[in-house]
Design an enzyme around this catalytic site. Structure first.
Site, short mmCIF file in Angstrom:
data_model
loop_
_atom_site.label_atom_id
_atom_site.label_comp_id
_atom_site.label_asym_id
_atom_site.label_seq_id
_atom_site.Cartn_x
_atom_site.Cartn_y
_atom_site.Cartn_z
CD1 TRP A 236 35.21 -26.18 -0.21
CD2 TRP A 236 37.43 -25.85 -1.57
NE1 TRP A 236 35.68 -24.66 -0.57
CE2 TRP A 236 37.01 -24.46 -1.28
CE3 TRP A 236 38.57 -25.94 -2.24
CZ2 TRP A 236 37.42 -23.31 -1.84
CZ3 TRP A 236 39.07 -24.80 -2.76
CH2 TRP A 236 38.45 -23.68 -2.48
CB CYS A 272 33.74 -19.72 0.32
SG CYS A 272 32.53 -20.13 1.54
CG HIS A 332 30.35 -18.69 -2.45
ND1 HIS A 332 31.44 -19.31 -2.02
CD2 HIS A 332 30.53 -17.95 -3.32
CE1 HIS A 332 32.50 -18.74 -2.82
NE2 HIS A 332 31.84 -17.79 -3.45
CG ASP A 355 33.58 -15.03 -4.76
OD1 ASP A 355 34.58 -15.56 -3.91
OD2 ASP A 355 32.77 -15.80 -4.97
CD GLU A 449 11.43 -13.51 -9.57
OE1 GLU A 449 12.38 -14.23 -9.00
OE2 GLU A 449 10.26 -13.64 -9.55
CB ALA A 477 14.27 -31.84 16.36
N PRO A 479 18.95 -30.61 15.89
CG PRO A 479 19.78 -32.09 14.19
CD PRO A 479 18.74 -31.11 14.33
CE1 TYR A 512 31.35 -23.34 1.39
CE2 TYR A 512 32.83 -25.07 2.49
CZ TYR A 512 32.53 -23.81 1.57
OH TYR A 512 33.64 -23.01 1.10
#
Length: 689
Positions: A236, A272, A332, A355, A449, A477, A479, A512
């Site tokens: 990573w 990932c 992820h 996963d 919930e 904005a 970019p 990330y």
């Protein structure tokens, strides 16, 4: 024993007809590949008509050492047995084999025994081999999915879109799954054969390969190389010099091929979305409907507390961000696979989370799932497998603390709703995004919930009636990487008196998964905001501010901290800004025809104010061509356009995706894609006069 070798002359597996009927012709036309729970026919050619009262017996073997043997019954019995029917005409027999819908998947060896009336074996033929896969078209198979549109996408589609970016700015990248490319199926079975379970006890492992729950869990362990002979090693952060940067991959097939050629040596490197994409390829190839999932603002709950504690120092920098600590990832990725869960109570069938990214141990292995999506939504955390960890990924609270120099912690922000946003997959109706968030959780603030929170053992956050006061927000904005852009920090005073505060703004580069990658800009000022007014602070970020530290994920994080002067009120807000990447223009002019030469034109313009050195285009596409690199021989100056051309011969018909990646010293992970419709070659018609 002396056999009569003159009886059976030839066995015709009818590969083309069977593979067409079983939807496996894309895998191979020369080998027999069939799906369980669906009959297939083979032809046995005899040298002469069989003598009266002679019988044909069939025996199946599976495993490298024929660990499992089963006799094929001559008539239909109970549902869990193989059986065959026989039709004969003169010197030819048509045998129709019926596999049970819960048969073991893998490569089988078929032995044919011709026995005389007194029980003696007078002929034995044992060099017939075929492969058996899961069958999502069979209503009695545990992976049955009763929707042809979904099957075409989640089993048959060899390309797709993977979603990355941030919850506010989601973007898709093309990916070539390539599950039907040459010998990918063989590699998938290699992966199963190299698992810890298979190496410890191959007979037990093979017998369990009838169960998609078992097989899919093995795949999640084997796609990563942690603790076994798995496919991909994760990394990573740079350097990636001894492997391939995760952002450079555009498809699963080169990864699987490299692993196989290295005799189960791990491939470097994955993150990932790459782990999930490779798992998607393997599971689709084996016949399990599977889709690639992205969860934005995904929590990694290390201690199982259902809360993510983010510790900052007085400079707003993460403390121990690289150690084993709670974190939230910008996004992820995992996969969902469709299957029945006979091992669980009713109500847990359907989509299951799997996963393969190595995060936490599960039963001593770096694997995760399968876990029913419905169990996550309903808060049933006792359900197998790994439900608490997955529940936290989409539901955890995020608590921000400041660690002061005297060792005291100050809680500055609690976010009850930020985790688990815009959960995404590619729609079956094209390349647009489908939002699956409501599959995982009930609407924020709903009664359901609240019930789920209680069932999961998490306190439901009470609604706070905040008094009018200072509010803090960040706007920006959209970019583009390589340009200058503005960030706006706004302080709103909703109170009835003038407010005095100190505003700290920190702009950093990050990966990330929230690893700090360097500071871009910092600003600290005192602000005075009249009652019912707002103050806007503008930060101008130049390319030179972020170019030196931006990660390969091109992600900027902005934190703003507002401390009221005269009291202890402190508020914080933050946002992630993904920098948009340019695109590679990919064009395939003319009509593409199977086995005939076609051309692809690739064009790219350098958007940066600096030259790009060491540029390389990588081109690949399932059914079109294997991954091919095209180096750019010269530096690409600012604003300069570079064009390359490549010839290829499409190998398979249909709608295909040609995917291109561009990498260089300063600009990486630039993607482009073209849709190619490959037509079948017209037959040559000759006329005789």
């Amino acid at each position: 024993m002396k056999f009569n070798h003159s009886l059976i002359m030839d066995v015709n597996l009818r590969c083309r007809e069977n593979n067409l009927d079983h939807r496996t012709k894309e895998i191979d036309k020369e080998r027999l590949i069939v799906r369980r729970g669906q009959p297939f026919s083979i032809t046995v050619q005899c040298a002469k008509t069989l003598p009266p009262n002679h019988h044909l017996e069939l025996v199946l073997h599976i495993g490298k050492e024929d660990e499992v043997e089963m006799k094929v019954q001559k008539e239909r019995g109970v549902g869990d047995k193989w059986w065959f029917s026989q039709q004969g005409a003169q010197d030819e027999m048509l045998l129709t084999l019926h596999s049970p819908p819960d048969a073991i998947i893998g490569q089988y060896r078929l032995t044919m025994l011709m026995t005389s009336p007194d029980g003696r074996t007078i002929k034995k033929t044992d060099n017939t081999r075929f492969h058996l896969l899961f069958n999502p078209w069979c209503k009695d198979d545990a992976v049955h999915l009763p929707d042809e549109k979904l099957l075409q996408e989640y089993v048959m589609n060899e390309s797709g879109v993977i979603y990355k970016g941030s919850k506010e700015r989601i973007h898709g990248i093309p990916w070539s799954y390539g599950q039907f490319e040459d010998y990918v199926m063989d590699i998938c079975f290699e992966i199963l054969n190299n698992s810890k379970k298979a190496l410890q006890n191959s007979e037990v492992d093979i017998n369990l390969r009838s169960d998609p729950v078992y097989v899919s869990r093995i795949i999640t362990a084997m796609v990563n190389s942690n603790g076994d002979k798995g496919v991909l090693t994760g990394r990573w952060g740079e350097p990636y010099s001894d492997g391939v940067p995760p952002t450079k991959w555009t498809g699963s097939v080169p990864i699987l091929q490299q692993w196989s050629k290295a005799a189960a040596g791990p491939v470097k490197y994955g993150q990932c979305w790459v782990f999930a994409a490779v798992a998607c390829t393997v599971l689709r190839c084996l016949g399990i409907p599977t889709r690639h999932i992205t969860n934005f603002d995904s929590a990694h709950d290390v201690d199982g507390s259902l809360s993510i504690d983010i510790l900052l120092n007085e400079k707003l920098e993460r403390v121990n961000s690289r150690n084993k600590a709670d974190s939230t990832w910008n996004f992820h990725c995992w996969v969902e696979s469709w299957m029945m869960r006979g091992d669980l109570p009713k109500g847990n069938d359907g989509w299951q989370v799997l996963d393969p990214t190595p995060q936490e141990l599960s039963d001593g292995e770096f694997c995760c799932g399968p876990c029913p999506v419905t169990a996550i939504k309903e808060g049933n955390l006792a359900v197998k497998y790994d439900a608490p960890f997955i529940f936290a990924e989409v539901n955890a609270d995020t608590i921000y603390w400041i660690l002061h120099g005297n060792g005291q912690r100050q809680k500055i922000k609690v976010d009850h709703t930020g985790v688990g946003r815009n959960i995404s997959t590619q729609s079956v109706y094209g390349n647009q995004r489908e939002d699956l968030t409501l599959h995982y959780k009930y609407p924020e603030g709903s009664i359901k919930e609240r019930e789920v929170y209680g069932k999961a053992g998490r306190l439901y956050p009470e609604t706070e009636n905040a008094e009018p006061g200072l509010k803090l927000s960040i706007k920006h904005a959209k970019p583009i990487f390589g340009t200058d852009f503005d960030v706006f920090v706004e302080v709103n005073n909703e109170g009835g008196k003038e407010a005095h505060a100190q505003l700290t703004v920190l702009v950093t580069a990050a990966t990330y998964n929230s690893i700090h990658h360097g500071e871009c800009k910092r600003q600290k000022i005192n602000v005075t905001v009249p009652a019912h007014k707002a103050h806007r602070e503008v930060l101008r970020l130049h390319y030179d501010d972020y170019a030196h530290c931006v990660s390969e994920h091109h992600l900027i994080t902005v934190k703003a901290l507002l401390e009221s002067l005269g009291d202890n009120d402190t508020i914080m807000t933050m946002t992630s800004i993904p920098l948009s990447m340019p695109e590679v223009l990919v064009q395939v002019p003319g009509k593409a025809v199977q086995y005939e030469t076609a051309k692809v034109l690739i064009t790219f313009t350098n958007p940066l104010p600096v030259p790009l050195v060491g540029g390389v285009f990588t081109v690949e596409g399932a059914g079109l061509l294997m991954a091919t690199e095209i180096p750019v021989r010269r530096d690409i100056l600012p604003g300069q356009k570079v064009s390359v051309e490549l010839s290829f011969s499409p190998m398979r018909c249909g709608v295909r995706s040609l995917i291109v990646d561009f990498d260089s010293n300063r600009l990486k992970d630039v993607k482009g894609v073209a849709t190619v419709v490959v037509h079948r070659k017209s037959p040559i018609i000759t006329t005789s006069y």
